[in-house]
Write a protein that holds these residues in place. Structure first.
Motif, PDB file in Angstrom:
ATOM      1  N   GLU A  79       0.710  -1.825  -0.348  1.00 17.54           N
ATOM      2  CA  GLU A  79       0.063  -0.093  -0.182  1.00 17.54           C
ATOM      3  C   GLU A  79       0.922   1.403   0.219  1.00 17.54           C
ATOM      4  OE1 GLU A  79      -3.500   0.945  -0.118  1.00 17.54           O
ATOM      5  OE2 GLU A  79      -2.475  -1.171  -1.308  1.00 17.54           O
ATOM      6  N   GLU A  80       2.438   1.045   0.208  1.00 14.24           N
ATOM      7  CA  GLU A  80       2.827   2.116   0.676  1.00 14.24           C
ATOM      8  C   GLU A  80       4.045   2.774  -0.736  1.00 14.24           C
ATOM      9  OE1 GLU A  80       2.791   3.952   3.288  1.00 14.24           O
ATOM     10  OE2 GLU A  80       1.305   2.410   4.392  1.00 14.24           O
ATOM     11  N   ILE A  81       3.675   1.663  -2.181  1.00 14.08           N
ATOM     12  CA  ILE A  81       3.703   2.075  -3.456  1.00 14.08           C
ATOM     13  C   ILE A  81       3.199   2.047  -4.010  1.00 14.08           C
ATOM     14  CG2 ILE A  81       6.172   1.140  -4.809  1.00 14.08           C
ATOM     15  CD1 ILE A  81       6.910  -0.424  -2.519  1.00 14.08           C
ATOM     16  N   GLY A  82       2.158   3.756  -3.946  1.00 14.70           N
ATOM     17  CA  GLY A  82       0.820   3.659  -4.347  1.00 14.70           C
ATOM     18  C   GLY A  82      -0.063   2.529  -4.430  1.00 14.70           C
ATOM     19  N   ALA A  83      -0.670   2.431  -3.672  1.00 12.60           N
ATOM     20  CA  ALA A  83      -1.611   1.319  -3.259  1.00 12.60           C
ATOM     21  C   ALA A  83      -1.707   0.539  -4.089  1.00 12.60           C
ATOM     22  CB  ALA A  83      -3.337   2.578  -2.959  1.00 12.60           C
ATOM     23  N   ARG A  84      -0.482  -0.008  -4.375  1.00 14.22           N
ATOM     24  CA  ARG A  84      -0.611  -1.221  -5.646  1.00 14.22           C
ATOM     25  C   ARG A  84      -1.201  -2.582  -5.030  1.00 14.22           C
ATOM     26  NH1 ARG A  84       4.315  -3.864  -6.522  1.00 14.22           N
ATOM     27  NH2 ARG A  84       3.998  -4.285  -8.387  1.00 14.22           N
ATOM     28  N   GLY A  85      -1.517  -2.832  -3.218  1.00 13.33           N
ATOM     29  CA  GLY A  85      -2.385  -4.140  -2.887  1.00 13.33           C
ATOM     30  C   GLY A  85      -3.842  -3.186  -3.296  1.00 13.33           C
ATOM     31  N   SER A  86      -3.823  -2.237  -2.869  1.00 12.70           N
ATOM     32  CA  SER A  86      -5.784  -2.129  -3.358  1.00 12.70           C
ATOM     33  C   SER A  86      -6.296  -1.879  -4.756  1.00 12.70           C
ATOM     34  CB  SER A  86      -6.574  -0.839  -2.357  1.00 12.70           C
ATOM     35  OG  SER A  86      -5.546   0.520  -2.781  1.00 12.70           O
ATOM     36  N   ALA A  87      -5.077  -1.650  -5.356  1.00 11.17           N
ATOM     37  CA  ALA A  87      -5.494  -1.042  -6.313  1.00 11.17           C
ATOM     38  C   ALA A  87      -5.440  -2.764  -7.171  1.00 11.17           C
ATOM     39  CB  ALA A  87      -4.246  -0.563  -7.448  1.00 11.17           C
TER      40      ALA A  87
END
Length: 213
Positions: A92-100
């Motif tokens: 999540e701290e790298i461009g909210a990739r997890g939620s994306a």
């Protein structure tokens, strides 16, 4: 063995997701333009260097504590026809990739409540997507619990779910020392954890009632 040169464009592709929107470094919110590859990589390197010194007591340990306790309280009393799921996301701290990555896979009738931290303070809340019913539930829950949410920016995974067309709200109740060694457990206020949990529990109850009522 020949050396392989990786261009910025190729590096950027490693950080791309299947989402239809990107996280903008310049405005710190979901937007429709592509992010700068160099800025994204710099952020990733910075986060990697910080990992060894972060306690993460607020973001995201306190938020996880609220989600787990709210689920423990509500699960046994969920009415027929209403479901409850808890999700924990990585990257999540790298461009909210997890939620994306996760947002496009979520069922379209899902309502998302994102608790980023509950360390101190009131309940600034940001809603997105078709969130009228969710906002009404939050408002009523706030009146019942004495923890009224107030409008405030919440740049977290909730924006990814809203961009995917889901009703989503992000709640953040203070993260002092954000992503530094000062983000320690002794700064997490017990009464704030309790208040955040009560707000989430009451909101879920309101939403479940609207589904089955």
């Amino acid at each position: 063995m020949p050396r392989t040169r990786t261009s910025n464009r190729e590096l950027f592709s490693l950080f791309r997701t299947a989402a239809t929107v990107d996280f903008c470094e310049s405005c710190a919110q979901v937007c429709t333009g592509q992010c700068c590859a160099d800025a994204l990589l710099d952020r990733a390197r910075t986060q990697a260097l910080q990992l060894h010194s972060r306690s993460a007591a607020a973001d995201n340990a306190s938020g996880i504590a609220v989600a787990l306790e709210a689920a423990r309280i509500r699960t046994p009393t969920m009415p027929d026809g209403a479901g409850l799921a808890v999700g924990f996301l990585d990257a999540e701290e790298i461009g909210a990739r997890g939620s994306a990555h996760h947002a496009p896979t979520v069922a379209p009738d899902t309502v998302v409540i994102n608790v980023d931290g509950a360390q101190l303070g009131d309940a600034p809340t940001e809603a997105g997507g078709p969130a009228h019913a969710l906002l009404a539930a939050l408002d009523q829950a706030g009146r019942e619990t004495g923890v009224p949410p107030r409008a405030g920016a919440m740049a977290s995974g909730n924006r990814r779910y809203a961009a995917a067309g889901l009703p989503a709200a992000g709640i953040g109740m203070g993260i002092p020392g954000y992503q530094t060694p000062a983000e320690t457990a002794d700064r997490v206020e017990t009464h704030t954890l309790v208040a955040a949990t009560r707000l989430v529990v009451a909101t879920v109850r309101q939403l479940a009632g609207s589904v089955t009522g």
